[in-house]
Design a protein around this motif. Structure first.
Motif, short mmCIF file in Angstrom:
data_model
loop_
_atom_site.label_atom_id
_atom_site.label_comp_id
_atom_site.label_asym_id
_atom_site.label_seq_id
_atom_site.Cartn_x
_atom_site.Cartn_y
_atom_site.Cartn_z
N ASN A 106 21.40 12.50 58.13
CA ASN A 106 22.48 11.62 58.59
C ASN A 106 22.23 10.15 58.27
O ASN A 106 22.88 9.27 58.83
CB ASN A 106 22.77 11.83 60.08
CG ASN A 106 21.64 11.33 60.97
OD1 ASN A 106 20.70 10.69 60.49
ND2 ASN A 106 21.71 11.61 62.24
N LEU A 107 21.30 9.88 57.37
CA LEU A 107 21.05 8.49 56.98
C LEU A 107 21.31 8.33 55.49
O LEU A 107 21.05 9.24 54.70
CB LEU A 107 19.59 8.12 57.27
CG LEU A 107 19.21 8.03 58.75
CD1 LEU A 107 17.70 7.94 58.91
CD2 LEU A 107 19.86 6.82 59.42
N ALA A 108 21.80 7.17 55.14
CA ALA A 108 22.06 6.91 53.72
C ALA A 108 20.75 6.64 52.99
O ALA A 108 19.78 6.18 53.58
CB ALA A 108 23.00 5.72 53.58
N ASN A 109 20.76 6.93 51.71
CA ASN A 109 19.60 6.61 50.89
C ASN A 109 19.79 5.20 50.31
O ASN A 109 20.01 5.03 49.12
CB ASN A 109 19.47 7.65 49.76
CG ASN A 109 18.33 7.33 48.82
OD1 ASN A 109 17.32 6.76 49.22
ND2 ASN A 109 18.47 7.71 47.56
N ASN A 110 19.75 4.22 51.21
CA ASN A 110 19.96 2.84 50.73
C ASN A 110 18.83 1.95 51.23
O ASN A 110 19.03 0.79 51.55
CB ASN A 110 21.31 2.32 51.23
CG ASN A 110 21.40 2.33 52.75
OD1 ASN A 110 20.53 2.88 53.42
ND2 ASN A 110 22.44 1.73 53.29
#
Lengths: 569, 330
Positions: free
Chosen positions: B286-290
């Protein structure tokens, strides 16, 4: 370096032939796992962390001990320490708490683990490896576990459980392959990291991780190479480069006001074949006239803290930003390294940032803004080089790599904790003519570990390493038989060390290379003499044999080992 | 052992309700008190478990990247498998929750003798899991006709479609069949796949038997024992309106059904069934790869002991000067 010189060759000779070695039964035994105590078999566990290293790092319970001893000399109140440590981590990490609670034991992860595939040991199924911790969690922290005990899968924490933890949490390379397949994204790396942190509270670690950590803390790199040794090493590379190209290049060291700080894993300047890739970086930067600097203090990008604890990651990685600040660079460029990039990409900014004293990275050659690194200010060398090639900034002679039939190994961390799949392939395709990927299901996000990540790349562990490396070796063998592949490219220093015996065993005849070695061999440099040999001193395709150079290089290597000022044992 | 215990537990529970209603005339207990209590425990339990997770922060952004990162503009990134923004995360999570994306990737590996590894697809687990969860959802929606007056058109429509094949009278619901078949498959694979059997706990078998029990009792009272559904609705509407009534003459299968559902509700918050809400909290999904674009803050970050440059230079200064490496202090 011929294979006979490899340190692990003697260990390798103890391993039976592959058909015998791989008579692995994947069917679990009749006896339940809670009733099967751990057995420390030679070749499957790592030697314990030495007291002197623990002392350097102020870590608890430094002492001499061995996993095969009956008494592990745990502190008096070890149970309490573990319980408190467990509780503390449950409160600090949602991942940990969640992964303790929601596994449904569907088994999708079981045959995704290279150690399970290669060993058949049921406790190497990621789900069961996690159950080793979960069983204690249920016993101490859940209602169901307290009421129903074993029926709910709970068990008492005993010294045998601690021994089991030590054995199996150092039989996981934290590669995260299982996490790709888990319906909830449960990440065994996270579980193993927590398990190892708990073990460290009792002074239980492995020396192949603790020695590099202690070295890195004090000297800036895992190998304990001191500043003058570091300088000598790079100067030797410059000599070798001159030998190959006729061009003398500078080695900028701790240079204030440079535009870019360049950080690599120490394996790149210490061990072949990483050394050739290191020369590759130097040639590339020289050719482009890039204003960069190495640092003797931040002379390690790799981070064995990652195999130790979150705190240790932070303690070791702090050097990079502080050095960037001290030298006044604009941004940071990082070399070909796997674990390093897990840290740089997923932890660095959070732990050691904000890097507000640096500027958003811009390629001085193409003007490309690396917007994907605008906060961390650290760019992967593959992003950098792919951008150069895309803008036609490099003159390349692919023919010089025509003797290579290349395949590419995606290292676990850049693959599953970063997602850098296309950049390296783009670079490889642009520097050589023969490139073949390994089969689907063994590459990209489903790539198989080399079997030696997360601190397990040591020789006393070779039996387990080769077992864990079997799926990767098997895929290499496949493209070797199908396309005649003879070179395995990778962008990771641990891979460049561990894949060598792995290939020797599973796919003999395939050698290992970093990508920038191939880049530099193809690179046409301004003012170079006619290139007849590659960086390894071997004749380039189409030119006459240059055996004299080969022997010269070997002599250089022996020489370098003597002179790098490495700390003796 | 774990299997037999779980089976035994479900049989005992069934026996308890049977005796309670048949001999003890405890309709009020099993028809009103226990369902109310079970629902209360379920709601409070789920919420407190979720809050327990939420209380622990997410110190690091540890996304599992299953696709190309967003880097250079000319490299096509994969915003679903390696999302770089919230939209990507939402799509990724939707695929995980609604279609079991990660389980769909499942493969099977086989070790051949020479030695060689062979990989094959393994979609049965995904299919059975998906079939089970979706049919369960359809059944839940269908049950709303007992809880609503007037019954919303949509619920009626669902039931209509579900019984479209008109097998028997009353029509056999396809969802019930699919659920029983898929849950049976999930049980059988646990028994027959050695590795899965090895890792299975009572906590894995018990909910399976419980759900099979719920399904079977539902099926029996609809098709064989013909429970008076109007009276059932009367009882349920009484519960819903907080004016509980216990009409006489509702058959025992109904009480068995209701009691097993109550047990499931009570068991839920204390068990692995919490994956229902847990999946939404999974930091690897649920986390962006940013990570390098946007700094992630660790709320409990604390200073650590480092080896400073000054300490380093103090130790090696002479060597550095000798080698011509610049130093801060001469």
């Amino acid at each position: 370096m011929s294979s006979s010189e490899l340190p692990s060759s003697s260990e390798l000779s103890n391993i039976p032939e592959p058909d015998e070695f791989m008579r692995v039964v994947h069917k679990p035994p009749r006896k339940g796992w809670m009733d099967t105590p751990v057995e420390f078999k030679r070749g499957t566990y790592c030697f314990p962390g030495k007291a002197k290293n623990l002392k350097i790092l102020d870590m608890p319970n430094p002492r001499e001990w061995s996993p095969t001893d009956e008494d592990w000399k745990l502190p008096e109140n070890w149970k309490e320490i573990i319980r408190e440590g467990f509780k503390d981590r449950l409160e600090k990490y949602r991942s940990f708490k969640l992964f303790m609670d929601i596994c449904v034991r569907c088994g999708a992860c079981a045959d995704k683990c290279h150690f399970f595939i290669g060993s058949g040991d049921p406790k190497n199924m990621p789900v069961l490896r996690a159950e080793l911790l979960r069983s204690v969690y249920r016993n101490d922290f859940t209602t169901a576990g307290k009421l129903l005990g074993r029926l709910a899968g709970a068990r008492e924490l005993t010294e045998d459980v601690i021994k089991e933890w030590f054995y199996y949490f150092y039989q996981c390379t934290e590669c995260r392959r299982c996490s790709v397949f888990c319906p909830y994204g449960i990440d065994t790396a996270e579980i193993t990291m927590m398990g190892r942190e708990l073990l460290h509270l009792l002074g239980l670690g492995i020396n192949w991780a603790m020695e590099p950590v202690a070295n890195c803390f004090r000297t800036g790199n895992h190998l304990g190479i001191r500043p003058h040794g570091f300088k000598d090493t790079l100067e030797f590379f410059a000599d070798d480069i001159e030998n190959v190209t006729g061009i003398r290049i500078d080695v900028p060291l701790n240079k204030k006001g440079a535009e870019i700080l360049f950080v690599v894993p120490s394996g790149d300047y210490f061990g072949d074949p990483g050394t050739y890739t290191c020369m590759g970086y130097m040639m590339l930067f020289h050719e482009l006239g890039i204003d960069y600097t190495w640092s003797t203090y931040a002379s390690e990008g790799g981070n064995f803290g990652l195999f130790t604890s979150h705190e240790m990651i932070k303690r070791l990685n702090a050097k990079i930003y502080t050095e960037a600040k001290r030298l006044g660079v604009k941004w940071i460029l990082g070399g070909e390294c796997g674990h390093m990039w897990r840290v740089m990409h997923q932890y660095m900014d959070t732990m050691n940032g904000p890097a507000d004293f640096l500027e958003e990275p811009v390629s001085p050659i193409t003007g490309t803004k690396f917007e994907n690194a605008k906060s961390t200010k650290m760019v992967h060398i593959m992003e950098f080089t792919a951008d150069l090639i895309r803008h036609n900034k490099l003159r390349l002679d692919l023919g010089r790599n025509d003797d290579l039939i290349v395949t590419f190994h995606d290292s676990c961390n850049p693959a599953r904790a970063m997602g850098i799949f296309e950049e390296p392939r783009y670079v490889i395709r642009n520097v050589c003519n023969h490139f073949y990927d390994m089969p689907e299901g063994t590459i990209r996000e489903q790539t198989f570990c080399c079997g030696g990540g997360a601190g397990l790349g040591t020789d006393e562990n070779l039996d387990m390493r080769l077992r864990g490396g079997f799926p990767r070796g098997n895929a290499v063998r496949y493209v070797q038989e199908k396309y005649g592949v003879n070179r395995l490219a990778c962008m990771c220093a641990i891979d460049r060390a561990t894949l060598i015996p792995l290939c020797d065993y599973w796919a003999p005849g395939v050698l290992v290379t970093g990508i920038h070695e191939m880049v530099a061999n193809a690179l046409i440099m301004k003012g170079e003499k006619e290139r007849t040999i590659n960086l390894r001193g071997e004749p380039l395709p189409g030119s006459k044999n240059q055996s004299s150079v080969v022997s010269h290089r070997n002599w250089r290597q022996a020489d370098r080992r003597l002179e790098t000022g490495r700390e003796g044992e | 052992m774990a299997l037999w215990f779980s089976l035994f537990a479900v049989v005992i529970l069934t026996f308890v309700v049977f005796m309670g209603v048949e001999m003890g005339k405890l309709q009020v207990l099993f028809g009103v008190i226990i369902p109310y209590a079970a629902l209360a425990i379920f709601i409070v339990g789920v919420i407190s478990r979720v809050l327990r997770w939420a209380r622990s922060p997410v110190p690091f952004r540890i996304t599992t990247t299953c696709g190309q990162q967003k880097s250079l503009p000319w490299i096509k990134s994969n915003n679903i498998e390696s999302p770089h923004n919230t939209m990507g995360v939402i799509v990724r999570m939707a695929l995980e929750v609604l279609l079991f994306r990660s389980l769909f990737r499942n493969t099977k590996v086989e070790l051949r003798n020479d030695p060689r590894l062979v990989y094959g697809g393994a979609k049965w687990l995904w299919l059975a899991g998906l079939a089970f969860h979706w049919s369960f959802l359809v059944i839940l929606i269908r049950h709303l006709r007992f809880f609503t007056e007037p019954v919303p058109r949509l619920v009626g429509l669902f039931a209509g479609i579900d019984g479209v094949f008109e097998i028997g009278v009353p029509a056999l619901y396809i969802s019930g069949l699919i659920m029983l078949v898929s849950v049976t498959y999930l049980f059988l694979r646990r028994v027959f796949i050695p590795q899965v059997r090895y890792i299975s706990l009572a906590a894995d078998y018990f909910p399976l038997f419980l759900i099979i029990g719920v399904g079977l009792s539902g099926l029996l009272m609809r098709h064989f024992f013909k429970v008076d559904l109007l009276k059932v609705k009367e009882l349920v509407m009484g519960l819903v309106s907080f004016h509980p009534v216990v009409p006489t003459g509702i058959g025992i299968p109904f009480y068995i059904h209701l009691f097993l559902v109550s047990v499931l509700l009570v068991y839920f918050p204390f068990s692995k069934l919490m994956h229902l809400t847990g999946v939404f909290f999974s930091p690897t999904r649920n986390l962006a790869n940013n990570n390098r674009v946007k700094r992630h803050i660790n709320p409990w970050d604390y200073p650590v002991k480092v080896h400073t440059y000054e300490e380093y230079e103090d130790e090696f200064r002479d060597r550095m000067k000798e080698a011509g490496i610049p130093v801060e202090k001469e």
